[in-house]
Write a protein that holds these residues in place. Structure first.
Motif, PDB file in Angstrom:
ATOM      1  N   LEU A 186       2.540  -5.574  14.269  1.00  0.00           N
ATOM      2  CA  LEU A 186       2.490  -4.576  13.191  1.00  0.00           C
ATOM      3  C   LEU A 186       1.765  -5.066  11.948  1.00  0.00           C
ATOM      4  N   LEU A 187       1.743  -6.378  11.716  1.00  0.00           N
ATOM      5  CA  LEU A 187       1.191  -6.916  10.469  1.00  0.00           C
ATOM      6  C   LEU A 187      -0.326  -6.744  10.377  1.00  0.00           C
ATOM      7  N   PRO A 188      -0.831  -6.378   9.200  1.00  0.00           N
ATOM      8  CA  PRO A 188      -2.284  -6.394   8.978  1.00  0.00           C
ATOM      9  C   PRO A 188      -2.806  -7.819   9.066  1.00  0.00           C
ATOM     10  N   ASP A 189      -4.068  -7.960   9.392  1.00  0.00           N
ATOM     11  CA  ASP A 189      -4.678  -9.286   9.470  1.00  0.00           C
ATOM     12  C   ASP A 189      -4.682  -9.960   8.105  1.00  0.00           C
ATOM     13  N   ASN A 190      -4.324 -11.231   8.084  1.00  0.00           N
ATOM     14  CA  ASN A 190      -4.361 -12.024   6.862  1.00  0.00           C
ATOM     15  C   ASN A 190      -4.507 -13.471   7.299  1.00  0.00           C
ATOM     16  N   LYS A 191      -5.564 -14.113   6.852  1.00  0.00           N
ATOM     17  CA  LYS A 191      -5.854 -15.478   7.302  1.00  0.00           C
ATOM     18  C   LYS A 191      -4.787 -16.482   6.867  1.00  0.00           C
ATOM     19  N   LEU A 192      -3.975 -16.105   5.877  1.00  0.00           N
ATOM     20  CA  LEU A 192      -2.931 -17.012   5.399  1.00  0.00           C
ATOM     21  C   LEU A 192      -1.600 -16.820   6.123  1.00  0.00           C
ATOM     22  N   THR A 193      -1.497 -15.762   6.906  1.00  0.00           N
ATOM     23  CA  THR A 193      -0.245 -15.470   7.605  1.00  0.00           C
ATOM     24  C   THR A 193      -0.004 -16.459   8.742  1.00  0.00           C
TER      25      THR A 193
ATOM     26  N   ASN B 234       6.777   0.878   9.223  1.00  0.00           N
ATOM     27  CA  ASN B 234       5.868   1.179   8.117  1.00  0.00           C
ATOM     28  C   ASN B 234       5.857   0.070   7.071  1.00  0.00           C
ATOM     29  N   ASP B 235       7.022  -0.487   6.765  1.00  0.00           N
ATOM     30  CA  ASP B 235       7.083  -1.553   5.754  1.00  0.00           C
ATOM     31  C   ASP B 235       6.292  -2.782   6.196  1.00  0.00           C
ATOM     32  N   ILE B 236       6.397  -3.144   7.464  1.00  0.00           N
ATOM     33  CA  ILE B 236       5.638  -4.297   7.958  1.00  0.00           C
ATOM     34  C   ILE B 236       4.146  -3.986   7.982  1.00  0.00           C
ATOM     35  N   ALA B 237       3.805  -2.785   8.431  1.00  0.00           N
ATOM     36  CA  ALA B 237       2.394  -2.404   8.566  1.00  0.00           C
ATOM     37  C   ALA B 237       1.681  -2.305   7.224  1.00  0.00           C
ATOM     38  N   THR B 238       2.432  -2.099   6.148  1.00  0.00           N
ATOM     39  CA  THR B 238       1.819  -1.973   4.816  1.00  0.00           C
ATOM     40  C   THR B 238       1.978  -3.237   3.976  1.00  0.00           C
ATOM     41  N   THR B 239       2.448  -4.308   4.580  1.00  0.00           N
ATOM     42  CA  THR B 239       2.588  -5.587   3.878  1.00  0.00           C
ATOM     43  C   THR B 239       1.226  -6.277   3.802  1.00  0.00           C
TER      44      THR B 239
END
Length: 458
Positions: free
Chosen positions: A405-412, A373-378
């Motif tokens: 698990l991570l949400p999409d983020n172009k900076l990740t 949950n912590d990763i998925a809500t980052t």
């Protein structure tokens, strides 16, 4: 993570002792696995005011210092030293300036010869003063737990107090175990090396002693993952109050990478970014099961027995999560083994029984922690790194699990490095026994990538 749950007693034989009616340090070498592994051992002898022999023991290649030892017997030509916390003893003959004898642990007798001397390390990346940047000793308070954390705030070499928004700062969070602000282990000081590199490339850092270590207060025996998170949040809040920097992030190694996701997943405002170095993306007990699987195979245990043991071990962990207090641990462990249909040697059965016994608060919390949950809500940008030879948190349980698990983020940025271990050193096998013999503290490529990514967030 430095707290690997070594189940087999035979894996604890990296300890030895020696004694003599002399002050000073004595260095010995213990050969394991048919000579494939060599561990340096050091005994330090002193006498008290009444002339009684005192002794402590180091295993520098395992990052263990000041292990209690007792001089049970000493004459002009022989000595016996007991290592109670290791369930071991050493007996040796003193002649011609050395002590020749055997370490006894369980049914094993291992030859070890000690000579005057101590262990030294060559660590070329460890920075030495004078520095081209400013450092400041600071402290901040975790009010919830009444703990004061002491650390070092390092400003970048080009820091301009009039342009604070242009300077990012990183809170550095160590891996598991009670560690100082440099995350010192095996003669290496990874956090000092990282802080130095970041300072020379425009990034400030705050690294701190874990509670109960160095100059920080608090009881290290009461540490849990949640208390480590509260300490880290106190550090982030301190950095925000200084109003001296722009973006505020967390760089965490191993468990510190887990803490970074906990902070980011549960808080909307801070941190602005995180760097997870060998953080895990699966439940804690799965990581411990993997570590034991790796350790057993490395010790020569047959594949079938290793598989059965780890299957039973995972059952023990799952049971322990739902039953924190097990009063009849041996009976429950035997029952779970019978239900799973595994047949194990006595020593491994005894190890499984110990899993259900009361453990440290940290171990209890780590076994039960699920980062999903912590990763998925980052939502903030994430840099997640793994070495492909990491034998403590392998990429399958680290970057690959995190990426799913991570949400999409172009900076990740998710990156796996070839031929790097858990400490991000260039290595051959990735096994923990290599950490101390490798002179490199951390790959220059990793340092460069971290700087490039953080500075790219401006």
């Amino acid at each position: 993570m430095r707290k690997i749950l070594f189940i087999m007693l035979s894996l604890l034989i990296a300890w030895s002792a020696t004694a003599q009616k002399l002050n000073g340090s004595w260095l010995g070498k213990l050969s394991l696995n048919g000579g494939q592994i060599t561990l340096r051992l050091v005994l330090h002898f002193t006498q008290d005011e009444e002339g009684n022999d005192l002794c402590t023991f180091d295993s520098p290649d395992q990052g263990a210092d000041n292990i209690p030892a007792t001089v049970n017997y000493v004459t002009a030509d022989s000595v016996v030293v007991n290592l109670p916390t290791l369930f071991a003893s050493y007996s040796g003959k003193i002649a011609e300036g050395q002590i020749t004898g055997h370490l006894c642990q369980g049914k094993q007798l291992l030859p070890v010869t000690f000579k005057p001397g101590t262990a030294t390390f060559n660590r070329p990346q460890t920075p030495l003063p004078p520095f081209s940047y400013v450092t400041e000793n600071v402290s901040f308070v975790n009010k919830t737990d009444s703990v004061t954390l002491s650390g070092t705030l390092t400003y970048p070499s080009d820091y301009d107090s009039k342009k604070v928004k242009a300077t990012p700062v990183v809170l550095m969070v160590t891996g598991s175990g009670t560690q100082n602000r440099d995350e010192a282990l095996f003669g290496h000081k990874p956090f000092l090396v990282i802080a130095d590199y970041l300072a020379r490339h425009g990034i400030a850092t705050l690294r701190y002693d874990d509670r109960g270590a160095g100059q920080s207060t608090g009881d290290s025996r009461a540490i849990t993952i949640e208390s480590n998170l509260r300490d880290a949040m106190a550090g982030l809040n301190y950095l925000e109050r200084t109003k001296s920097f722009g973006k505020i992030g967390i760089l965490g190694h191993s468990e510190g990478g887990v803490i970074a996701f906990m902070a980011a997943g549960r808080n909307e405002k801070m941190p602005d970014f995180i760097v997870s170095m060998a953080g895990c993306g699966v439940t804690g007990y799965k990581v411990l099961t993997y570590q034991n699987h790796n350790a057993l195979l490395k010790s020569g245990m047959p594949d079938s027995i290793t598989h059965d043991f780890c299957r039973a071990l995972e059952q023990m962990f799952e049971y322990k999560i739902h039953h924190p207090s097990v009063h009849d641990a041996p009976e429950v462990a035997d029952s779970l083994c019978a239900q799973s249909g595994v047949s194990l040697p006595f020593m491994l059965k005894a190890a499984l029984r110990r899993v259900l016994a009361p453990g440290s608060p940290w171990m209890e919390s780590f076994i039960a922690y699920d980062p999903t949950n912590d990763i998925a809500t980052t939502k903030c940008p994430v840099m997640a790194l793994n070495g492909n030879l990491d034998r403590q948190v392998p990429p399958a349980m680290g970057t690959k699990a995190i990426e799913k698990l991570l949400p999409d983020n172009k900076l990740t940025l998710i990156k796996e490095y070839p031929e790097l271990n858990h400490l991000f050193q260039r290595c051959k096998t990735g096994q923990p026994e290599e950490y101390s013999v490798i002179e490199e503290t951390i790959s220059e490529e990793v340092l460069s990538d971290i700087v490039r990514w953080i500075n790219g967030l401006k």
